[in-house]
Design a protein around this motif. Sequence first.
Motif, PDB file in Angstrom:
ATOM      1  N   THR A 289       0.798  -1.359   0.151  1.00  0.00           N
ATOM      2  CA  THR A 289       0.155  -0.095   0.010  1.00  0.00           C
ATOM      3  C   THR A 289       0.638   1.388  -0.008  1.00  0.00           C
ATOM      4  N   SER A 290       1.906   1.242   0.781  1.00  0.00           N
ATOM      5  CA  SER A 290       2.781   2.451   0.722  1.00  0.00           C
ATOM      6  C   SER A 290       3.634   2.619  -0.249  1.00  0.00           C
ATOM      7  N   PRO A 293       1.733   3.203  -5.003  1.00  0.00           N
ATOM      8  CA  PRO A 293       0.742   4.268  -4.819  1.00  0.00           C
ATOM      9  C   PRO A 293      -0.383   4.105  -6.068  1.00  0.00           C
ATOM     10  N   LYS A 296      -3.882   2.124  -5.658  1.00  0.00           N
ATOM     11  CA  LYS A 296      -5.015   2.867  -5.076  1.00  0.00           C
ATOM     12  C   LYS A 296      -6.232   3.076  -5.997  1.00  0.00           C
ATOM     13  N   CYS A 299      -8.559   0.014  -5.784  1.00  0.00           N
ATOM     14  CA  CYS A 299      -9.067  -0.351  -4.577  1.00  0.00           C
ATOM     15  C   CYS A 299     -10.500   0.414  -4.463  1.00  0.00           C
ATOM     16  N   SER A 304      -9.102   3.802   6.629  1.00  0.00           N
ATOM     17  CA  SER A 304      -7.408   3.696   6.926  1.00  0.00           C
ATOM     18  C   SER A 304      -7.411   2.469   7.529  1.00  0.00           C
ATOM     19  N   SER A 307      -7.732  -0.508   4.711  1.00  0.00           N
ATOM     20  CA  SER A 307      -7.107  -0.253   3.450  1.00  0.00           C
ATOM     21  C   SER A 307      -6.257  -1.327   3.330  1.00  0.00           C
ATOM     22  N   VAL A 311      -5.667  -4.874  -0.233  1.00  0.00           N
ATOM     23  CA  VAL A 311      -4.680  -4.525  -1.156  1.00  0.00           C
ATOM     24  C   VAL A 311      -4.362  -5.657  -2.356  1.00  0.00           C
TER      25      VAL A 311
END
Length: 493
Positions: A289-290, A293, A296, A299, A304, A307, A311
């Motif tokens: 997720t980090s 990017p 996203k 999704c 939060s 999330s 993924v």
Amino acid sequence: MIISNSLKLVNHTKTKLCILIGIGLAGAVLLAEARRRRRKRRENAPKHDFGAFVERFELLPFPPQPHQSLSSLTFAVNDIFDVKGYVTGFGNPDWKKTHKESESTALVLTSLLMNGATCVGKTVMDELSFGISGENRHYGTPTNPLMLSCIPGGSSSGSAVAVAAGLVDFAVGTDSTGGVRIPAAFCGILACRPSHGVVSTIGVLPNAQSLDTIGWFARDSSVLHRVGHALLKLNSVEPKWTRHIMFADDLFQFSKVHAQNTVHVIGKAIENLSGYQSPKHMNLSQYITSNVPSLKGFCEPLTSQQSGSHVLKALSSVMFLLQGYEFQTNHEEWVKSVKPRLGRDAYDRVIAAISTAHDNIKALYKVRNEMRGAFQSLLRDGGLLVIPTVVDNPLKLNTGKDLSSEFHDRTFALSSIASISGCCQVAIPLRYDNDCCVSVSFISAHGADKFLLDTVLDMYTTLQEQVTVTSYALPLPDTNGDLDISELLKDNQ
């Protein structure tokens, strides 16, 4: 008196008749049940060669030389590889009818033959390389040697079964979305999906070139290693890295089978091996997720807290969209002109592929590129990610579509990691009994194939010894309670 006796006689006759009818009906029921059980036993009984092969032949090594790396080993290949003089069937009789004999042999087969191995035939596969069940309506479903009533897994089902049943020493298949890794797990054998693009696909029918890889199965880690050296043309000298093992704890919590105890087994196995750092733990979903990017955009709108849990589902959706787009580019014309007869799973996937507009192609490739960069960073200089190969036991044969839908979603969620990142992955069986399969996978950076195969060879014996002394009733340690992985199991609404 005469009338009374006559009535008694009639009633007595009726009673006898009812008894006879009852006995007859009971006998018919018992006979029908006996026939049903015999039919079920026949269906579940191993077929000839476990139904693994569609075509038998023999290709001898050339040039014949002693002491080659694969001398005396036999192998089989999916019916997706070209063999000179044979029609490549692609798992579907309509494909075979509409194509000619191959004029040359796939480079991967040539390489194996030149290293001393003997090819003994082509194996059953899912139609057009779509699907992970291993079921084929035209050629039959290869029998899982370890669980006769369950699917063998696909798409490279026949190759996996041929190895698991001891019919060949190793076998070769293709893996786009899990076609080698998944049947290896369900049949209790080793398998390698190499880094994307490092093994030539010349002479292999494409499914989706951005995902397609050539993979191989073996029962023995040394055979897996030897085949890898032959196919990958590896250098004998490479940098000596200390091995950094990382457990994806969130994915082990995802598992319904006993794979969670892998954390304990591997940790104990490497205690007495040199060149390994103490294992570390991570939340892989949060890392993706980090560091990816662009994902996203695929999704659902989530809080939060949620999330991370979706993924991998988003990642697998990118994998399917990419596969569908490239399959459409490769085969739409043939599908529309021939209108082939397809099994249920293959039909749904093929129709979806050729019917989708595919308007967001650049975004798909952007996710793939970001995933590859993120995993090269995560696994550089000796990193080894440990995940479950699969999270469920294999389905029973002929399972209904509703039940198999969740199974497919969960299985593809894990296979999408290597498929999209392009990393190399080896599936290792740890335990297979009581209708339960446990397979763990090691993933290493793209291009680190030799390092990965050397690692598996180094630890395999110790790992299996540790499995025999480890209780698979150990509780799962709560190492990453911050991820509600159960959310991943829900169907996309």
